[in-house]
Scaffold this motif. Structure first.
Motif, PDB file in Angstrom:
ATOM      1  N   ARG A  59      12.081   4.449  -3.828  1.00 37.48           N
ATOM      2  CA  ARG A  59      12.455   5.764  -3.276  1.00 37.48           C
ATOM      3  C   ARG A  59      12.361   6.845  -4.343  1.00 37.48           C
ATOM      4  O   ARG A  59      11.921   7.965  -4.068  1.00 37.48           O
ATOM      5  CB  ARG A  59      13.884   5.713  -2.715  1.00 37.48           C
ATOM      6  CG  ARG A  59      14.000   5.102  -1.345  1.00 37.48           C
ATOM      7  CD  ARG A  59      15.360   5.373  -0.706  1.00 37.48           C
ATOM      8  NE  ARG A  59      16.452   4.762  -1.440  1.00 37.48           N
ATOM      9  CZ  ARG A  59      16.875   3.522  -1.264  1.00 37.48           C
ATOM     10  NH1 ARG A  59      16.291   2.752  -0.368  1.00 37.48           N
ATOM     11  NH2 ARG A  59      17.880   3.033  -1.958  1.00 37.48           N
ATOM     12  N   SER A  60      12.783   6.514  -5.557  1.00 31.54           N
ATOM     13  CA  SER A  60      12.729   7.514  -6.619  1.00 31.54           C
ATOM     14  C   SER A  60      11.300   7.811  -7.047  1.00 31.54           C
ATOM     15  O   SER A  60      11.022   8.879  -7.591  1.00 31.54           O
ATOM     16  CB  SER A  60      13.555   7.044  -7.827  1.00 31.54           C
ATOM     17  OG  SER A  60      12.928   5.945  -8.477  1.00 31.54           O
ATOM     18  N   LEU A  61      10.378   6.866  -6.801  1.00 34.38           N
ATOM     19  CA  LEU A  61       8.991   7.045  -7.213  1.00 34.38           C
ATOM     20  C   LEU A  61       8.142   7.751  -6.170  1.00 34.38           C
ATOM     21  O   LEU A  61       7.344   8.644  -6.500  1.00 34.38           O
ATOM     22  CB  LEU A  61       8.360   5.679  -7.532  1.00 34.38           C
ATOM     23  CG  LEU A  61       8.897   4.935  -8.749  1.00 34.38           C
ATOM     24  CD1 LEU A  61       8.300   3.535  -8.813  1.00 34.38           C
ATOM     25  CD2 LEU A  61       8.579   5.697 -10.030  1.00 34.38           C
ATOM     26  N   PRO A  90       0.780  -1.238   0.000  1.00 31.33           N
ATOM     27  CA  PRO A  90       0.000   0.000   0.000  1.00 31.33           C
ATOM     28  C   PRO A  90       0.817   1.297   0.000  1.00 31.33           C
ATOM     29  O   PRO A  90       0.463   2.229  -0.738  1.00 31.33           O
ATOM     30  CB  PRO A  90      -0.851  -0.137   1.269  1.00 31.33           C
ATOM     31  CG  PRO A  90      -0.991  -1.611   1.464  1.00 31.33           C
ATOM     32  CD  PRO A  90       0.314  -2.202   1.011  1.00 31.33           C
ATOM     33  N   PRO A  91       1.917   1.391   0.780  1.00 35.34           N
ATOM     34  CA  PRO A  91       2.662   2.664   0.741  1.00 35.34           C
ATOM     35  C   PRO A  91       3.245   2.984  -0.624  1.00 35.34           C
ATOM     36  O   PRO A  91       3.505   4.150  -0.934  1.00 35.34           O
ATOM     37  CB  PRO A  91       3.777   2.451   1.772  1.00 35.34           C
ATOM     38  CG  PRO A  91       3.286   1.373   2.664  1.00 35.34           C
ATOM     39  CD  PRO A  91       2.489   0.477   1.773  1.00 35.34           C
ATOM     40  N   ALA A  92       3.448   1.960  -1.458  1.00 37.31           N
ATOM     41  CA  ALA A  92       4.064   2.192  -2.756  1.00 37.31           C
ATOM     42  C   ALA A  92       3.143   2.952  -3.700  1.00 37.31           C
ATOM     43  O   ALA A  92       3.599   3.717  -4.561  1.00 37.31           O
ATOM     44  CB  ALA A  92       4.472   0.866  -3.388  1.00 37.31           C
ATOM     45  N   GLY A  93       1.855   2.724  -3.573  1.00 35.22           N
ATOM     46  CA  GLY A  93       0.915   3.435  -4.421  1.00 35.22           C
ATOM     47  C   GLY A  93       1.027   3.078  -5.888  1.00 35.22           C
ATOM     48  O   GLY A  93       0.776   3.921  -6.758  1.00 35.22           O
ATOM     49  N   CYS A  94       1.387   1.842  -6.208  1.00 34.93           N
ATOM     50  CA  CYS A  94       1.544   1.401  -7.598  1.00 34.93           C
ATOM     51  C   CYS A  94       0.463   0.369  -7.942  1.00 34.93           C
ATOM     52  O   CYS A  94      -0.074  -0.300  -7.060  1.00 34.93           O
ATOM     53  CB  CYS A  94       2.913   0.765  -7.820  1.00 34.93           C
ATOM     54  SG  CYS A  94       4.332   1.820  -7.443  1.00 34.93           S
ATOM     55  N   THR A  95       0.172   0.257  -9.207  1.00 35.01           N
ATOM     56  CA  THR A  95      -0.633  -0.864  -9.679  1.00 35.01           C
ATOM     57  C   THR A  95       0.311  -1.872 -10.330  1.00 35.01           C
ATOM     58  O   THR A  95       1.175  -1.491 -11.120  1.00 35.01           O
ATOM     59  CB  THR A  95      -1.684  -0.413 -10.704  1.00 35.01           C
ATOM     60  OG1 THR A  95      -1.040   0.174 -11.834  1.00 35.01           O
ATOM     61  CG2 THR A  95      -2.632   0.594 -10.075  1.00 35.01           C
ATOM     62  N   GLY A 142       9.433   8.590  -2.742  1.00 36.42           N
ATOM     63  CA  GLY A 142      10.164   9.246  -1.669  1.00 36.42           C
ATOM     64  C   GLY A 142      10.672   8.269  -0.621  1.00 36.42           C
ATOM     65  O   GLY A 142      10.212   7.123  -0.518  1.00 36.42           O
ATOM     66  N   ALA A 143      11.629   8.747   0.177  1.00 39.09           N
ATOM     67  CA  ALA A 143      12.303   7.888   1.148  1.00 39.09           C
ATOM     68  C   ALA A 143      11.369   7.425   2.257  1.00 39.09           C
ATOM     69  O   ALA A 143      11.469   6.283   2.727  1.00 39.09           O
ATOM     70  CB  ALA A 143      13.504   8.615   1.747  1.00 39.09           C
ATOM     71  N   GLU A 144      10.455   8.285   2.700  1.00 41.37           N
ATOM     72  CA  GLU A 144       9.615   7.921   3.840  1.00 41.37           C
ATOM     73  C   GLU A 144       8.753   6.696   3.527  1.00 41.37           C
ATOM     74  O   GLU A 144       8.705   5.740   4.314  1.00 41.37           O
ATOM     75  CB  GLU A 144       8.719   9.103   4.226  1.00 41.37           C
ATOM     76  CG  GLU A 144       7.828   8.803   5.434  1.00 41.37           C
ATOM     77  CD  GLU A 144       6.962   9.984   5.826  1.00 41.37           C
ATOM     78  OE1 GLU A 144       6.109   9.810   6.709  1.00 41.37           O
ATOM     79  OE2 GLU A 144       7.148  11.078   5.249  1.00 41.37           O
ATOM     80  N   LYS A 145       8.072   6.706   2.369  1.00 42.56           N
ATOM     81  CA  LYS A 145       7.227   5.562   2.025  1.00 42.56           C
ATOM     82  C   LYS A 145       8.065   4.326   1.714  1.00 42.56           C
ATOM     83  O   LYS A 145       7.682   3.203   2.058  1.00 42.56           O
ATOM     84  CB  LYS A 145       6.333   5.922   0.846  1.00 42.56           C
ATOM     85  CG  LYS A 145       5.251   6.934   1.202  1.00 42.56           C
ATOM     86  CD  LYS A 145       4.328   7.200   0.023  1.00 42.56           C
ATOM     87  CE  LYS A 145       3.234   8.175   0.413  1.00 42.56           C
ATOM     88  NZ  LYS A 145       2.318   8.466  -0.729  1.00 42.56           N
ATOM     89  N   ALA A 146       9.202   4.519   1.051  1.00 44.83           N
ATOM     90  CA  ALA A 146      10.071   3.378   0.766  1.00 44.83           C
ATOM     91  C   ALA A 146      10.586   2.759   2.064  1.00 44.83           C
ATOM     92  O   ALA A 146      10.682   1.529   2.179  1.00 44.83           O
ATOM     93  CB  ALA A 146      11.235   3.817  -0.109  1.00 44.83           C
ATOM     94  N   ASN A 147      10.905   3.583   3.047  1.00 49.07           N
ATOM     95  CA  ASN A 147      11.363   3.058   4.336  1.00 49.07           C
ATOM     96  C   ASN A 147      10.257   2.299   5.052  1.00 49.07           C
ATOM     97  O   ASN A 147      10.523   1.317   5.757  1.00 49.07           O
ATOM     98  CB  ASN A 147      11.869   4.195   5.214  1.00 49.07           C
ATOM     99  CG  ASN A 147      13.173   4.774   4.712  1.00 49.07           C
ATOM    100  OD1 ASN A 147      13.832   4.199   3.846  1.00 49.07           O
ATOM    101  ND2 ASN A 147      13.556   5.921   5.236  1.00 49.07           N
ATOM    102  N   ARG A 148       9.015   2.738   4.877  1.00 47.40           N
ATOM    103  CA  ARG A 148       7.890   2.017   5.488  1.00 47.40           C
ATOM    104  C   ARG A 148       7.779   0.617   4.887  1.00 47.40           C
ATOM    105  O   ARG A 148       7.529  -0.360   5.591  1.00 47.40           O
ATOM    106  CB  ARG A 148       6.593   2.796   5.286  1.00 47.40           C
ATOM    107  CG  ARG A 148       6.473   4.015   6.191  1.00 47.40           C
ATOM    108  CD  ARG A 148       5.328   4.907   5.759  1.00 47.40           C
ATOM    109  NE  ARG A 148       4.049   4.197   5.729  1.00 47.40           N
ATOM    110  CZ  ARG A 148       2.935   4.706   5.197  1.00 47.40           C
ATOM    111  NH1 ARG A 148       2.970   5.898   4.625  1.00 47.40           N
ATOM    112  NH2 ARG A 148       1.816   4.011   5.232  1.00 47.40           N
ATOM    113  N   VAL A 149       7.963   0.522   3.569  1.00 43.96           N
ATOM    114  CA  VAL A 149       7.931  -0.786   2.922  1.00 43.96           C
ATOM    115  C   VAL A 149       9.091  -1.648   3.424  1.00 43.96           C
ATOM    116  O   VAL A 149       8.918  -2.836   3.702  1.00 43.96           O
ATOM    117  CB  VAL A 149       7.998  -0.632   1.388  1.00 43.96           C
ATOM    118  CG1 VAL A 149       8.121  -1.993   0.722  1.00 43.96           C
ATOM    119  CG2 VAL A 149       6.764   0.092   0.870  1.00 43.96           C
TER     120      VAL A 149
END
Length: 310
Positions: A166-168, A27-32, A170-177
C-alpha cells in the motif's frame, strides 16, 4: 519500479518464501523480485523438496526493499556475509523487512537496537532475552518503523507485505492483490487473538487441580478467591501461593484469560448472540465482553467472529 530482494536460506519454509514473492511479484504490484542467498544453488526446504537459487547476495546492492521471510533457527547467528550485506543496504537507505523469525536476523545485525519490533509470539520471550535493547512489541501483527519493518508469524507476513505494498503503489492496487489472494486487505487486532490460553499442565496438587477443573466448569458464575480457596480446603494465603506456583498467574488474571478463551470458542463454534456469549463466559454483559476483547485482543467480539468464521 521497486526492486525487491527476498533472502532465501537452506531449509526455508516454502510458505514463508512464497508470501513476499506472490505479494510483490503480482502484476498490480509493479515490482521486480529477485530471490537470493549467500550460498546460491540447490537449497533444501522444510517441506522435503529442493529449490534452485541463482542469485547471490549482490542482489542486495541495488534493492529498494529487502525481505527476510523467516529464519531456520532463532538461536543461529546468520553468516557474516549476510549480516554485512544487510548493514550496507540499510546504510544506503534500503528498506529492510523481517517477517516472523526474520526479525532475529535483523536483530543479530544490530539494526533493531533501540527500535520497536515484533516477531512470532511463540518466540517472543526468547527474542526479548537475546536482544534486550530492542523494544519488543509482541502483541501486534507488524511494526513499521520506517526503514525497518518486522512482522509476527506466518500469515501475519501477508498483512505486513500488503501494508508495505500500500505504501508503494497505493491502496487500490494493494487491494487488488489482496482480492487475488482471497485475504482481507487489512486485519484488525494483533497476535493476541491467535494465542490460545492453555490450561495448566501440571496437577502436582490434586486439590488445587480439582479446584481449577471445578472453576472451569463454572465460568458463567461469579467466582471469588474465597470460593476457590474454600473448594480446595486451603486458606487464602496458601491457595494464592500454590495457585501462582502452578499457573504463574493471579487468580483474577487466570479467570479472565479462561473466560476470554471460552468466549472465543463460543464465537468460533456457535451462533449464540453476543449477549449470550458474554453471559455464558462469565462477563455478565455484552458491554463488559467488548471492553475486555478490545483491551486484550484488540478487536470486537463481532470482528473476531467474522475473522474466524468468514
Amino acid at each position: 519500479m521497486t526492486r525487491v530482494a527476498v533472502i532465501v536460506f537452506d531449509h526455508i519454509s516454502p510458505f514463508h518464501l512464497s508470501v513476499p514473492c506472490i505479494v510483490f511479484g503480482s502484476p498490480p504490484a509493479g515490482c521486480t523480485v529477485r530471490v537470493c542467498a549467500d550460498q546460491p544453488g540447490m537449497l533444501a526446504t522444510s517441506a522435503g523438496f529442493r529449490i534452485a537459487i541463482d542469485d547471490d547476495l549482490s542482489a542486495l546492492d541495488d534493492a529498494d526493499l529487502i525481505v527476510i521471510p523467516s529464519w531456520r533457527d532463532a538461536g543461529e547467528v546468520p553468516s557474516p556475509m549476510l549480516l554485512d550485506g544487510l548493514r550496507r543496504a540499510h546504510a544506503r537507505g534500503a528498506r529492510l523487512v523481517g517477517l516472523c523469525l526474520g526479525a532475529f536476523v535483523l536483530a543479530h545485525a544490530g539494526l533493531l537496537d533501540g527500535r520497536p519490533a515484533t516477531t512470532h509470539w511463540g518466540r517472543a520471550n526468547e527474542f526479548a532475552t537475546a536482544f534486550p535493547r530492542v523494544r519488543l512489541q509482541p502483541g501486534v501483527l507488524y511494526v513499521d518503523d520506517g526503514s525497518i519493518v518486522t512482522s509476527a508469524g506466518t500469515a501475519a507476513g501477508i498483512d505486513c507485505c500488503l501494508h508495505l505494498l500500500r505504501s508503494l503503489v497505493g491502496a487500490e492496487k494493494a487491494n487488488r492483490v489482496a482480492r487475488f489472494l482471497v485475504v482481507p486487505p487489512y486485519r484488525q487486532g494483533g497476535q493476541a487473538q491467535y494465542i490460545e490460553w492453555p490450561l495448566p499442565a501440571s496437577r502436582a496438587d490434586d486439590r488445587l487441580g480439582a479446584t481449577l477443573e471445578w472453576a472451569l466448569a463454572r465460568l458463567d458464575r461469579p467466582l471469588r478467591l474465597d470460593d476457590l480457596a474454600a473448594h480446595a480446603a486451603m486458606s487464602r494465603r496458601t491457595f494464592t501461593r500454590k495457585f501462582r506456583a502452578l499457573t504463574g498467574s493471579t487468580v483474577g488474571a487466570w479467570l479472565l484469560h479462561q473466560r476470554l478463551g471460552q468466549a472465543q470458542r463460543l464465537l468460533e463454534q456457535s451462533d449464540m448472540p453476543i449477549e449470550q456469549v458474554a453471559e455464558a463466559a462469565g462477563f455478565g454483559s455484552a458491554i463488559s465482553l467488548r471492553q475486555h476483547f478490545a483491551a486484550t485482543l484488540g478487536v470486537s467480539p463481532s470482528a473476531y467472529r467474522r475473522t474466524f468464521r468468514g
